[in-house]
Scaffold this active site. Structure first.
Site, mmCIF file in Angstrom:
data_model
loop_
_atom_site.group_PDB
_atom_site.id
_atom_site.type_symbol
_atom_site.label_atom_id
_atom_site.label_comp_id
_atom_site.label_asym_id
_atom_site.label_seq_id
_atom_site.Cartn_x
_atom_site.Cartn_y
_atom_site.Cartn_z
ATOM 1 N N CYS A 1 -5.193 -3.444 2.505
ATOM 2 C CA CYS A 1 -4.870 -3.556 4.038
ATOM 3 C C CYS A 1 -6.229 -3.668 4.755
ATOM 4 C CB CYS A 1 -4.087 -2.269 4.363
ATOM 5 S SG CYS A 1 -3.197 -2.637 5.783
ATOM 6 N N GLU B 1 0.982 -1.350 -0.064
ATOM 7 C CA GLU B 1 -0.016 0.063 0.036
ATOM 8 C C GLU B 1 0.921 1.386 -0.025
ATOM 9 O OE1 GLU B 1 -1.894 0.025 3.619
ATOM 10 O OE2 GLU B 1 -3.597 1.611 3.004
ATOM 11 N N VAL C 1 -0.149 -2.255 10.557
ATOM 12 C CA VAL C 1 0.319 -1.936 11.753
ATOM 13 C C VAL C 1 -0.012 -2.843 13.131
ATOM 14 C CG1 VAL C 1 0.759 0.376 11.229
ATOM 15 C CG2 VAL C 1 -1.238 -0.075 12.512
ATOM 16 N N LYS D 1 -9.541 2.284 -1.955
ATOM 17 C CA LYS D 1 -9.773 1.607 -0.707
ATOM 18 C C LYS D 1 -11.184 1.961 0.005
ATOM 19 C CE LYS D 1 -7.285 0.763 3.642
ATOM 20 N NZ LYS D 1 -6.078 1.135 4.336
HETATM 21 C C1 ACM Z 1 -4.058 0.005 7.010
HETATM 22 O O1 ACM Z 1 -5.144 -0.228 6.408
HETATM 23 N N1 ACM Z 1 -2.988 0.387 6.602
HETATM 24 C C2 ACM Z 1 -3.850 -0.471 8.432
#
Ligand code: ACM
Length: 223
Positions: A148, A45, A175, A115
């Site tokens: 992510c 990402e 994370v 996203k």
């Molecule tokens: C994330 O969605 N970058 C934790």
């Protein structure tokens, strides 16, 4: 990929981007992929910009359209590796700024995915997209894309699977320590392959201090 007996070579690039330094990050990717040939390669990402912004205007300053310099770089990477590439970038579309992934094959931009589930303070930096989830016909298989934190919502993988997805490309900047384990379940319940391309390193900017968990993972339908 066993559903239609296609054999593919798939992989990821796990990098440690320098914040805001696209050219240096492009160079690192080129070094990491030197001599590599594959069918599908997934990058992390926001692989060329870094992740931790302090404002929307900061993210916007690093944003590009789907034919910008990051797309040009990825076309070159696709041609050199022979791989369909899925990679994260900041997408500028009209006045909106999205945390997106771009899907590139050779010199063609196939699409972008914006996203849906923004994580934490990402809601301050990016707009949320209403675009539908889609699968793409790539090299004889059906490829789906999420980014992510979309992993946290099983409906994303499910919806893509119901559209016929066989391989999931999953650019990430994780994370929390849970996703790699969760992807085993996502792949078991949906009978899919997944490529989770995570980053490493630390970013301490604004109120955030993130250490990214690496451990990128290719997960098979049998877990
Ligand atoms: C994330 O969605 N970058 C934790």
């Amino acid at each position: 990929i066993t559903k239609n007996e296609t054999k593919m070579k798939i992989g990821y690039v796990q990098n440690n981007p320098l914040f805001g330094q696209k050219e240096k990050n492009f160079e690192e990717i080129m070094q990491l992929t030197k001599g590599i040939k594959a069918d599908v390669l997934v990058l992390s990402e926001l692989f060329a910009t870094g992740y931790t912004f302090t404002s929307k205007s900061e993210a916007k300053a690093l944003a590009e359209t789907a034919d910008g310099e990051t797309a040009q770089f990825l076309k070159q990477l696709s041609v050199e590796t022979g791989a369909t590439i899925v990679a994260g970038f900041i997408e500028k579309e009209n006045e909106m700024v999205y945390n997106s992934s771009i899907i590139i094959d050779g010199n063609t931009v196939i699409d972008t995915y914006q996203k849906i589930h923004l994580f934490n303070r990402e809601t301050l930096w990016f707009d949320v997209s209403n675009n539908p989830l889609k699968v793409y016909d790539i090299k004889g298989i059906k490829l789906g894309v999420m980014i992510c934190f979309d992993w946290f919502f099983p409906e994303v993988c499910r919806e893509l699977t119901l559209q016929g997805m066989q391989l999931l490309a999953h650019p990430s900047n994780l994370v929390l320590p849970y996703c790699q384990k969760a992807m085993v379940t996502r792949c078991l319940e949906n009978r899919i392959f997944a490529i989770t391309a995570n980053r490493i390193g630390n970013e301490k900017r604004g109120d955030d201090d993130f250490t990214f968990t690496g451990a990128s993972q290719i997960t098979a339908p049998n877990g």
